[in-house]
Design a protein around this motif. Sequence first.
Motif, mmCIF file in Angstrom:
data_model
loop_
_atom_site.group_PDB
_atom_site.id
_atom_site.type_symbol
_atom_site.label_atom_id
_atom_site.label_comp_id
_atom_site.label_asym_id
_atom_site.label_seq_id
_atom_site.Cartn_x
_atom_site.Cartn_y
_atom_site.Cartn_z
ATOM 1 N N TYR A 17 0.945 -1.212 0.009
ATOM 2 C CA TYR A 17 -0.080 -0.192 -0.121
ATOM 3 C C TYR A 17 0.826 1.364 -0.184
ATOM 4 O O TYR A 17 1.855 1.323 0.728
ATOM 5 N N TRP A 18 0.624 2.197 -0.578
ATOM 6 C CA TRP A 18 1.485 3.417 -0.803
ATOM 7 C C TRP A 18 0.511 4.697 -0.893
ATOM 8 O O TRP A 18 -0.677 4.603 -1.671
ATOM 9 N N ALA A 19 1.027 5.709 -0.448
ATOM 10 C CA ALA A 19 0.221 6.952 -0.623
ATOM 11 C C ALA A 19 1.532 8.136 -0.796
ATOM 12 O O ALA A 19 2.594 8.029 0.016
ATOM 13 N N ALA A 20 1.061 9.215 -1.480
ATOM 14 C CA ALA A 20 1.949 10.267 -1.754
ATOM 15 C C ALA A 20 1.353 11.555 -1.977
ATOM 16 O O ALA A 20 0.373 11.475 -2.415
ATOM 17 N N SER A 21 2.156 12.612 -1.962
ATOM 18 C CA SER A 21 1.524 14.094 -2.246
ATOM 19 C C SER A 21 2.708 14.681 -3.076
ATOM 20 O O SER A 21 3.868 14.620 -2.582
ATOM 21 N N ASN A 22 2.141 15.363 -4.082
ATOM 22 C CA ASN A 22 3.015 16.181 -4.794
ATOM 23 C C ASN A 22 4.110 15.464 -5.418
ATOM 24 O O ASN A 22 5.359 15.772 -5.076
ATOM 25 N N MET A 23 3.891 14.818 -6.423
ATOM 26 C CA MET A 23 5.083 13.739 -7.129
ATOM 27 C C MET A 23 4.743 13.794 -8.524
ATOM 28 O O MET A 23 3.855 13.718 -9.226
ATOM 29 N N ILE A 24 5.946 13.374 -9.433
ATOM 30 C CA ILE A 24 5.969 12.933 -10.523
ATOM 31 C C ILE A 24 5.809 11.425 -10.668
ATOM 32 O O ILE A 24 5.226 10.751 -11.480
ATOM 33 N N LYS A 25 6.953 10.984 -9.949
ATOM 34 C CA LYS A 25 7.026 9.386 -9.981
ATOM 35 C C LYS A 25 7.152 8.731 -8.440
ATOM 36 O O LYS A 25 7.505 9.416 -7.617
ATOM 37 N N VAL A 26 6.797 7.420 -8.352
ATOM 38 C CA VAL A 26 6.870 6.790 -7.250
ATOM 39 C C VAL A 26 7.566 5.354 -7.708
ATOM 40 O O VAL A 26 6.780 4.611 -8.582
ATOM 41 N N LYS A 27 8.523 5.033 -7.263
ATOM 42 C CA LYS A 27 9.075 3.597 -7.493
ATOM 43 C C LYS A 27 9.213 2.736 -6.311
ATOM 44 O O LYS A 27 9.622 3.263 -5.173
ATOM 45 N N TYR A 28 9.030 1.551 -6.300
ATOM 46 C CA TYR A 28 9.293 0.496 -5.337
ATOM 47 C C TYR A 28 10.240 -0.725 -5.808
ATOM 48 O O TYR A 28 9.666 -1.151 -6.886
ATOM 49 N N LYS A 29 11.747 -0.590 -5.601
ATOM 50 C CA LYS A 29 12.310 -1.702 -6.094
ATOM 51 C C LYS A 29 12.291 -1.421 -7.639
ATOM 52 O O LYS A 29 12.705 -0.234 -8.142
ATOM 53 N N ASP A 30 12.160 -2.378 -8.227
ATOM 54 C CA ASP A 30 11.979 -2.272 -9.639
ATOM 55 C C ASP A 30 10.742 -1.870 -10.346
ATOM 56 O O ASP A 30 10.516 -1.989 -11.660
ATOM 57 N N HIS A 31 9.734 -1.851 -9.430
ATOM 58 C CA HIS A 31 8.148 -1.530 -9.923
ATOM 59 C C HIS A 31 8.242 0.048 -10.034
ATOM 60 O O HIS A 31 8.296 0.955 -8.992
#
Length: 731
Positions: free
Chosen positions: A710-724
């Motif tokens: 599960y992820w949540a973010a604010s004010n971003m262009i990209k979000v990466k987790y490991k190779d995903h």
Amino acid sequence: MLRNICFPFLLLFIGFFAVALQAQSKADYMEIIHQALDYNLEHSDEIINRWKSNIEKSDLFGYSTTSYPAIFANLLGFMYQETGEDTYAHKAADMLVVYEELKELFPREYYKDRIEYAKGLPPISDFFSMYTYPKAYLLIKSCQTLDAGKREIIEQGVADCANFLLNYPEWGPMNRAILRSETFYYASLALPEHTDRPTWEKMAEILSSASYQRWEEEDATGYHAVWMLSLLRMVEATDRQDFYRSAIPRYYFDYFANLITPYGLIADFGDARWPTDWHRFLAIFEKGASVYQEPLHKWAVKRIWSWVQRQKFELNSAYVALSFIDAYNWADETVLPQPPEPKSKLVMEDLVGKKVLFRNGSDRNSTYLLLNYRDEGEASHAGREFLRTTITAEEEKTHHGHSDENSVVSLFYKGSVLLHDGGYRDNLPSGKYGQFRADYFHNRLVLRKNMRWRRLNGEPPEQQNLWEFLRNSGAYRPVQTRLINFLNFEQIDYSRSRLTDEELGYEWDRIVLYHKTGQFFVVVDAVKLLRQDFFTFANLWHTRKIHSSGNQWFDTEIDSIGNNAVNPGNNRLLVYFPINEPARDHGRYNIERHWQQETTLYEALSAMYYPRDMEVFITVLVPHADNIDPEQIVTKFKTMRTDKYPFAIGLEYHNDSGTDYIGIKGDLQMDYVPQHIRPRYDYEQGKVTYGPLESDANLLFASVRGEELYWAASNMIKVKYKDHLLHQSLE
């Protein structure tokens, strides 16, 4: 057949639920009014004689009699209005006439050199309760059997009260002005033929106009109640029902209701003597519920009443009874209470209220944390300038506010108070070191420049401790605050508010993250320096008891607040500073706060800084039951030193089911490119690595449970987790 069996049971359940939801009835209020009446009828002479034996000279006010006889006369006047029995009016007149005797008790040197007494002594000189004298006479004036001699004395006393106030008619949208307005208006109604009546009536109109449908200039729980209740009484007396058509009065009813704590009272901030003023808010909410037919306001009544019932004290005070009279007059029994939505929210917005409330419910066992980032604000400039030039108010955020911007003023958990505010001053105009208004009396970050403090090994007796280093006169220094962001997510709630201090030269963002499943808070303080200098930072948190401590953590409890309220519950608060650096000092010192001895926990850091340098602090606040080992909690948290530290920092939280990652960008301009192009932000320049995560987000949260993320973010262009690649904005 099943429907036939269940339907009457359902009706029975609905009926029971409706009864349970009911707030206080008029009969409840009248019972308390009678209880206070009976007590004061029996003990009034004793109360007055006790005051006579303890008269003290006041250098501030000079002559100052007790307000009690006039307050009791108001209670008696109400009973005369309710019953028509002349005996109540006669007793009220006796109470008002007793001031002639009380005035004789004051030696002339108490007041002979004061211009406000040049025309003689009024019955009461305290503007907080002066209105009770003319109002009491207004209530009993119609009694045909009043003694003519007593009537003459009382009418002179009414005139003396109003004319006394002409020497110092404070103005502005604040309690001190609206209280004076009440005195003037009740005097004009009580003595319509008096030659000064037009002046009193005009003064009442002028002073009250600053508060009618205007923003209040105060930021203090205690004075919010005084101002609002006095204003509502003036609206009632003048029959200005158009007052309620403005959005501003409705705002304040909702604002106060949303500040109700699980304890059942309004959270204390600014000048406040917790848990006082509850009776005023009771009447205020009854009026709001009646005018707006608002279930939230009736819920606030019910929550306050639940606290009253738990206290099990006798409500004998004539002073408190006056609020119950207002509640009785305004209560609408047809309005049923309804609690607020059980989620975190802004209270009410980011221009006037400037508060953030984190919570998971609305009952006594709910979690509740209140952040106050209110500065003086833009409203009521003329009123504030009047106060700055007429009264000693250097220690306060005019009016009655504290240096508490970006401070955590309250934390409640499962019936326990775990953090509370500093309290009212302990002297006039303020106590030593600005008690209790100065910044170091609050749960906030404190900064000092041109100074460097460092605790030496073992801190020998001659070494200056942090408390001595930080404290000064306590004078308030104007700053500006703003909300950067507030967001509700499924697993976390998040706020970011900024304080800018142009004089000292820094910007301070306080980021509060509420982990809803873990029931803990992460507070990140990111400071950007605007100029070159030596600076000392102190991250301060206040408590009463420390049960155990370890490497950068303290397990705390608040057992009482101001020797006035015993704290219920068997819960504690773990305060943990997880950043481990040799330059940081952690410790404690004793402090007098909220009229009692307390302990301040701190994380301190001193260094030479240059423009655009940053410093960052993390505080983990974990409420927990007293039978849980705090050291086991500490092991669940670990900081992540990012590739952009200290401009960005991360925190890991480990539990049996998985790992949570929190990423906070301290510098929100990190991804800005210098060229004059649009958009100005660039992912490669702003990206930060937080363990297995990478993003340019201002806030990043991820929860890993086995193969689930599960992820949540604010004010971003990209979000990466490991190779995903979890998210990428469109080109």
